[in-house]
Design a protein around this motif. Structure first.
Motif, PDB file in Angstrom:
ATOM      1  N   GLY A  13      -5.319   3.367   4.074  1.00  0.00           N
ATOM      2  CA  GLY A  13      -3.994   3.201   3.482  1.00  0.00           C
ATOM      3  C   GLY A  13      -4.124   2.684   2.064  1.00  0.00           C
ATOM      4  N   ARG A  14      -3.470   3.358   1.122  1.00  0.00           N
ATOM      5  CA  ARG A  14      -3.472   2.886  -0.275  1.00  0.00           C
ATOM      6  C   ARG A  14      -2.171   2.120  -0.533  1.00  0.00           C
ATOM      7  NH1 ARG A  14      -5.577   4.381  -5.338  1.00  0.00           N
ATOM      8  NH2 ARG A  14      -6.789   6.057  -4.390  1.00  0.00           N
ATOM      9  N   ILE A  15      -2.289   0.935  -1.092  1.00  0.00           N
ATOM     10  CA  ILE A  15      -1.086   0.136  -1.370  1.00  0.00           C
ATOM     11  C   ILE A  15      -0.354   0.755  -2.566  1.00  0.00           C
ATOM     12  CG2 ILE A  15      -0.163  -2.135  -1.961  1.00  0.00           C
ATOM     13  CD1 ILE A  15      -2.711  -3.365  -0.733  1.00  0.00           C
ATOM     14  N   ILE A  16       0.870   1.199  -2.318  1.00  0.00           N
ATOM     15  CA  ILE A  16       1.691   1.818  -3.365  1.00  0.00           C
ATOM     16  C   ILE A  16       2.663   0.802  -3.955  1.00  0.00           C
ATOM     17  CG2 ILE A  16       3.336   3.696  -3.852  1.00  0.00           C
ATOM     18  CD1 ILE A  16       0.550   4.686  -3.016  1.00  0.00           C
ATOM     19  N   GLU A  17       3.169  -0.076  -3.103  1.00  0.00           N
ATOM     20  CA  GLU A  17       4.095  -1.126  -3.567  1.00  0.00           C
ATOM     21  C   GLU A  17       3.696  -2.433  -2.895  1.00  0.00           C
ATOM     22  OE1 GLU A  17       8.188  -0.104  -2.672  1.00  0.00           O
ATOM     23  OE2 GLU A  17       7.784   1.981  -3.163  1.00  0.00           O
ATOM     24  N   LEU A  18       3.856  -3.532  -3.634  1.00  0.00           N
ATOM     25  CA  LEU A  18       3.561  -4.860  -3.065  1.00  0.00           C
ATOM     26  C   LEU A  18       4.484  -5.869  -3.745  1.00  0.00           C
ATOM     27  CD1 LEU A  18       0.043  -6.410  -2.529  1.00  0.00           C
ATOM     28  CD2 LEU A  18       1.809  -7.679  -3.748  1.00  0.00           C
ATOM     29  N   ASP A  19       5.199  -6.646  -2.963  1.00  0.00           N
ATOM     30  CA  ASP A  19       5.983  -7.733  -3.565  1.00  0.00           C
ATOM     31  C   ASP A  19       6.033  -8.924  -2.620  1.00  0.00           C
ATOM     32  OD1 ASP A  19       7.882  -6.992  -1.690  1.00  0.00           O
ATOM     33  OD2 ASP A  19       9.123  -5.913  -3.110  1.00  0.00           O
ATOM     34  N   HIS A  20       6.498 -10.043  -3.191  1.00  0.00           N
ATOM     35  CA  HIS A  20       6.581 -11.299  -2.433  1.00  0.00           C
ATOM     36  C   HIS A  20       8.048 -11.692  -2.336  1.00  0.00           C
ATOM     37  CE1 HIS A  20       2.395 -11.330  -3.972  1.00  0.00           C
ATOM     38  NE2 HIS A  20       2.138 -11.838  -2.783  1.00  0.00           N
TER      39      HIS A  20
END
Ligand SMILES: Cc1cc2nc3c(=O)[nH]c(=O)nc-3n(C[C@H](O)[C@H](O)[C@H](O)COP(=O)(O)OP(=O)(O)OC[C@H]3O[C@@H](n4cnc5c(N)ncnc54)[C@H](O)[C@@H]3O)c2cc1C
Length: 233
Positions: A13-20
């Motif tokens: 799986g490739r991380i396309i979006e990441l937020d906190h």
């Protein structure tokens, strides 16, 4: 269940979006190679691999609707947590992680049965997937939701769950007119009415509390499906 639940093997799986969304939560959205369509309630295993070959793997429930082109996970960063700490503090957009899934055939809701979910803390994640399916299919009246957390910030997807119509019980801060407390049996009555199945998800301590609450509300034990997240309460 109307048939066997889908199951997938190891993939990338490739991380396309990441937020906190809050200090303690990280939301990760992956493009998954050769993704197998999941059912709401299933989970994936995330495996981290160090250069010396050491690996650590943990399970994470799927938050996304099966129709979503990306796979969404929401992880609560635990103090000293090996995998949750890495995902929260180190992982970045573009990283590729080893994933296995979807997994699980018991804790799934396909819209076929009127149900109530009672979830605590990060245990809301698979319930969010169920609400997203319910919304897409126009089946909100078939899926009632009760969620519990210490504070608003400790509740993943708090605003989305509130918009869905979930009953939210915060135990350490007031919410509107509701004074901080666990859910009371009479608060649950309207959500349990008509349910033929219940889904309970959260820590071991929360799961036994919620199961007792549902049994006291009149749900037979064999209609209650439980997913437990960790060894502590
Ligand atoms: C089917 C399934 C689905 C899950 N889905 C999610 C999810 O959607 N989001 C999510 O954030 N987590 C989820 N979990 C929990 C997750 O798998 C890990 O247990 C959690 O992230 C901790 O791993 P860690 O490596 O960070 O902590 P570790 O390094 O294993 O442990 C660090 C410390 O935290 C304690 N601990 C470990 N696990 C928990 C826990 N779950 N609760 C409280 N304390 C704990 C340990 O005793 C230790 O003291 C799920 C678990 C299961 C079994």
């Amino acid at each position: 269940m109307t048939g066997a639940a889908p199951a997938g093997g190891w993939t990338t799986g490739r991380i396309i979006e990441l937020d906190h969304p809050t200090d303690r939560l990280v939301r990760l959205r992956f493009h998954v190679e050769e993704r197998v369509d999941h059912l709401a309630g299933q989970h994936y295993v995330v495996r981290l691999r160090a250069p010396d070959g050491y690996t650590a793997q943990r399970s994470y429930s799927i938050a996304s609707d099966p129709d979503d082109p990306l796979l969404e996970l929401m992880v609560e960063c635990l103090p000293g947590g090996e995998v949750s700490g890495f995902l929260h503090d180190v992982a970045e957009v573009g990283d590729e992680l080893e994933l296995r899934g979807p997994i699980g055939g018991w804790f799934v809701w396909e819209g076929d049965v009127p149900a109530v979910c009672v979830a605590g803390g990060s245990g809301v994640v698979p319930v969010v997937a169920m609400t997203r399916v319910a919304k897409r299919l126009g089946l909100e009246d078939r899926l009632k939701v009760v969620v519990v957390a210490r504070t608003w910030d400790d509740l993943p997807y708090a605003a989305e769950l509130q918009r869905y119509g979930a009953f939210i019980a915060l135990t350490r801060e007031n919410l509107g007119d509701r004074v901080a407390a666990p859910p009371y049996p009479d608060e649950l009555a309207a959500y349990v009415a008509g349910a033929e199945r219940a889904y309970v998800c959260g820590s071991v301590g929360f799961a036994s509390f919620a199961t007792r609450l549902l049994e006291d509300a009149g749900l037979p034990s064999d209609t209650i499906r439980v997913e437990q997240f960790g060894e502590t309460s």
